[in-house]
Design an enzyme around this catalytic site. Structure first.
Site, PDB file in Angstrom:
ATOM      1  N   THR A   8     -29.699  -1.560  22.188  1.00  0.00           N
ATOM      2  CA  THR A   8     -28.314  -1.702  21.716  1.00  0.00           C
ATOM      3  C   THR A   8     -28.227  -1.351  20.242  1.00  0.00           C
ATOM      4  O   THR A   8     -29.254  -1.287  19.557  1.00  0.00           O
ATOM      5  CB  THR A   8     -27.800  -3.145  21.916  1.00  0.00           C
ATOM      6  OG1 THR A   8     -26.387  -3.177  21.685  1.00  0.00           O
ATOM      7  CG2 THR A   8     -28.468  -4.108  20.956  1.00  0.00           C
ATOM      8  N   THR A   9     -27.011  -1.137  19.769  1.00  0.00           N
ATOM      9  CA  THR A   9     -26.768  -1.013  18.323  1.00  0.00           C
ATOM     10  C   THR A   9     -25.604  -1.922  17.930  1.00  0.00           C
ATOM     11  O   THR A   9     -25.129  -1.867  16.805  1.00  0.00           O
ATOM     12  CB  THR A   9     -26.427   0.442  17.928  1.00  0.00           C
ATOM     13  OG1 THR A   9     -25.345   0.909  18.749  1.00  0.00           O
ATOM     14  CG2 THR A   9     -27.620   1.366  18.112  1.00  0.00           C
ATOM     15  N   ASN A  10     -25.162  -2.767  18.868  1.00  0.00           N
ATOM     16  CA  ASN A  10     -24.031  -3.662  18.639  1.00  0.00           C
ATOM     17  C   ASN A  10     -24.485  -4.878  17.822  1.00  0.00           C
ATOM     18  O   ASN A  10     -25.188  -5.753  18.323  1.00  0.00           O
ATOM     19  CB  ASN A  10     -23.450  -4.101  19.989  1.00  0.00           C
ATOM     20  CG  ASN A  10     -22.188  -4.923  19.852  1.00  0.00           C
ATOM     21  OD1 ASN A  10     -22.100  -5.817  19.032  1.00  0.00           O
ATOM     22  ND2 ASN A  10     -21.203  -4.613  20.680  1.00  0.00           N
ATOM     23  N   ASP A  68     -25.375  -5.308  29.432  1.00  0.00           N
ATOM     24  CA  ASP A  68     -23.990  -4.858  29.506  1.00  0.00           C
ATOM     25  C   ASP A  68     -23.136  -6.061  29.877  1.00  0.00           C
ATOM     26  O   ASP A  68     -23.547  -6.895  30.689  1.00  0.00           O
ATOM     27  CB  ASP A  68     -23.814  -3.740  30.539  1.00  0.00           C
ATOM     28  CG  ASP A  68     -22.500  -2.990  30.321  1.00  0.00           C
ATOM     29  OD1 ASP A  68     -22.171  -2.717  29.154  1.00  0.00           O
ATOM     30  OD2 ASP A  68     -21.813  -2.676  31.302  1.00  0.00           O
ATOM     31  N   SER A  69     -21.984  -6.146  29.261  1.00  0.00           N
ATOM     32  CA  SER A  69     -21.126  -7.299  29.508  1.00  0.00           C
ATOM     33  C   SER A  69     -19.670  -6.903  29.365  1.00  0.00           C
ATOM     34  O   SER A  69     -19.355  -5.848  28.808  1.00  0.00           O
ATOM     35  CB  SER A  69     -21.466  -8.434  28.525  1.00  0.00           C
ATOM     36  OG  SER A  69     -21.427  -7.953  27.197  1.00  0.00           O
ATOM     37  N   PHE A 155     -16.185 -12.319  18.616  1.00  0.00           N
ATOM     38  CA  PHE A 155     -15.812 -10.909  18.495  1.00  0.00           C
ATOM     39  C   PHE A 155     -15.224 -10.440  19.813  1.00  0.00           C
ATOM     40  O   PHE A 155     -15.181 -11.177  20.788  1.00  0.00           O
ATOM     41  CB  PHE A 155     -17.029 -10.063  18.090  1.00  0.00           C
ATOM     42  CG  PHE A 155     -18.126  -9.988  19.130  1.00  0.00           C
ATOM     43  CD1 PHE A 155     -18.224  -8.890  19.972  1.00  0.00           C
ATOM     44  CD2 PHE A 155     -19.062 -11.002  19.261  1.00  0.00           C
ATOM     45  CE1 PHE A 155     -19.225  -8.807  20.927  1.00  0.00           C
ATOM     46  CE2 PHE A 155     -20.078 -10.929  20.216  1.00  0.00           C
ATOM     47  CZ  PHE A 155     -20.155  -9.826  21.042  1.00  0.00           C
ATOM     48  N   ASP A 158     -12.961 -12.566  22.522  1.00  0.00           N
ATOM     49  CA  ASP A 158     -13.144 -14.020  22.377  1.00  0.00           C
ATOM     50  C   ASP A 158     -11.860 -14.748  22.002  1.00  0.00           C
ATOM     51  O   ASP A 158     -11.645 -15.892  22.396  1.00  0.00           O
ATOM     52  CB  ASP A 158     -14.210 -14.331  21.319  1.00  0.00           C
ATOM     53  CG  ASP A 158     -15.621 -13.997  21.793  1.00  0.00           C
ATOM     54  OD1 ASP A 158     -15.776 -13.593  22.964  1.00  0.00           O
ATOM     55  OD2 ASP A 158     -16.568 -14.136  20.998  1.00  0.00           O
ATOM     56  N   LYS A 177     -20.947 -21.520  21.232  1.00  0.00           N
ATOM     57  CA  LYS A 177     -20.628 -20.454  22.182  1.00  0.00           C
ATOM     58  C   LYS A 177     -21.829 -20.120  23.058  1.00  0.00           C
ATOM     59  O   LYS A 177     -21.703 -19.960  24.280  1.00  0.00           O
ATOM     60  CB  LYS A 177     -20.158 -19.212  21.426  1.00  0.00           C
ATOM     61  CG  LYS A 177     -19.807 -18.038  22.335  1.00  0.00           C
ATOM     62  CD  LYS A 177     -19.461 -16.793  21.529  1.00  0.00           C
ATOM     63  CE  LYS A 177     -19.256 -15.595  22.436  1.00  0.00           C
ATOM     64  NZ  LYS A 177     -19.016 -14.345  21.683  1.00  0.00           N
ATOM     65  N   ARG A 183     -23.216 -14.605  27.978  1.00  0.00           N
ATOM     66  CA  ARG A 183     -24.423 -14.076  27.342  1.00  0.00           C
ATOM     67  C   ARG A 183     -25.454 -15.186  27.137  1.00  0.00           C
ATOM     68  O   ARG A 183     -26.644 -14.990  27.347  1.00  0.00           O
ATOM     69  CB  ARG A 183     -24.065 -13.393  26.018  1.00  0.00           C
ATOM     70  CG  ARG A 183     -25.189 -12.526  25.468  1.00  0.00           C
ATOM     71  CD  ARG A 183     -24.725 -11.616  24.330  1.00  0.00           C
ATOM     72  NE  ARG A 183     -23.850 -10.566  24.850  1.00  0.00           N
ATOM     73  CZ  ARG A 183     -22.553 -10.457  24.564  1.00  0.00           C
ATOM     74  NH1 ARG A 183     -21.976 -11.319  23.743  1.00  0.00           N
ATOM     75  NH2 ARG A 183     -21.833  -9.481  25.090  1.00  0.00           N
TER      76      ARG A 183
END
EC number: 3.6.1.66
Length: 201
Positions: A8-10, A68-69, A155, A158, A177, A183
């Site tokens: 990922t890069t998130n 992935d979500s 983010f 949410d 959270k 997640r």
């Protein structure tokens, strides 16, 4: 020290995952400039797509995982679904800010009485010997009637997602959270697996 690569890069996802996978002697590495088109038709297909791509980049000999979500809303035929991140371009063919994307959902839900929704997270893990495993987490809730108008956490979507306790995910701290989120649930399962398989504990 065990090494694990995250496809990922998130930055937001990275922060959440690092908070959950807080395992001593685990070196979590995130590749730079990693960009794979999400062409899968399900969350599972997309998470595996990312994991396989990174596995190949690393010469098929490192432990890797992809994730992935997304948000699925009953009244919108489970959209935005796999298009959650790019729902703006999918729906309107243009880029929107996070707040504008949230407002788009609220506008689409304006006259809907059924506000049930859920977040889903899917993790695909590939061990250095090629074993593939999958982990999933879901949180059920509903779509709020309005955006948060105060400074908040979180983010993405949410700030329009209400938990069963009638709290928006964006009202919760990262630690709060991660205890209940899609997640958090998926990565807790993954963490238990890692402790057993990589650290024999």
């Amino acid at each position: 020290m065990k090494t694990l690569f995250f496809a990922t890069t998130n930055e937001n996802k990275i922060n959440e995952v690092k908070n959950i996978l807080d395992i001593p002697n685990l070196n979590l590495i995130v590749p730079q400039n990693f960009n794979i088109k999400e062409t899968g038709k399900t969350f599972k297909e997309n998470s595996l797509l990312k994991a396989k791509a990174l596995f190949e980049i690393l010469n098929n000999n490192q432990n890797v995982f992809g994730e992935d979500s997304g948000l699925c809303i009953e009244a919108l035929n489970l959209e935005p679904g796999i298009y959650s991140k790019r729902y703006d371009t999918y729906k309107l063919c243009k880029k929107l800010s996070t707040n504008e994307k949230n407002q788009l959902i609220l506008d689409l839900m304006k006259n809907e009485k059924n506000r049930k929704a859920y977040f889903i997270c899917n993790i695909s893990y590939i061990s250095k010997n090629g074993q593939i495993l999958n982990f999933e987490g879901i949180i059920k809730g509903k779509i709020a009637l309005s955006l948060n108008d105060k400074k908040n956490y979180g983010f993405g979507y949410d700030s329009i997602f209400l938990t069963k306790n009638n709290k928006k995910l964006s009202d919760l701290t990262l630690e709060e959270k991660n205890k209940i989120s899609h997640r958090g649930i998926a990565f807790l399962k993954f963490k238990k697996f890692l402790l057993k398989s990589l650290f024999n504990s």
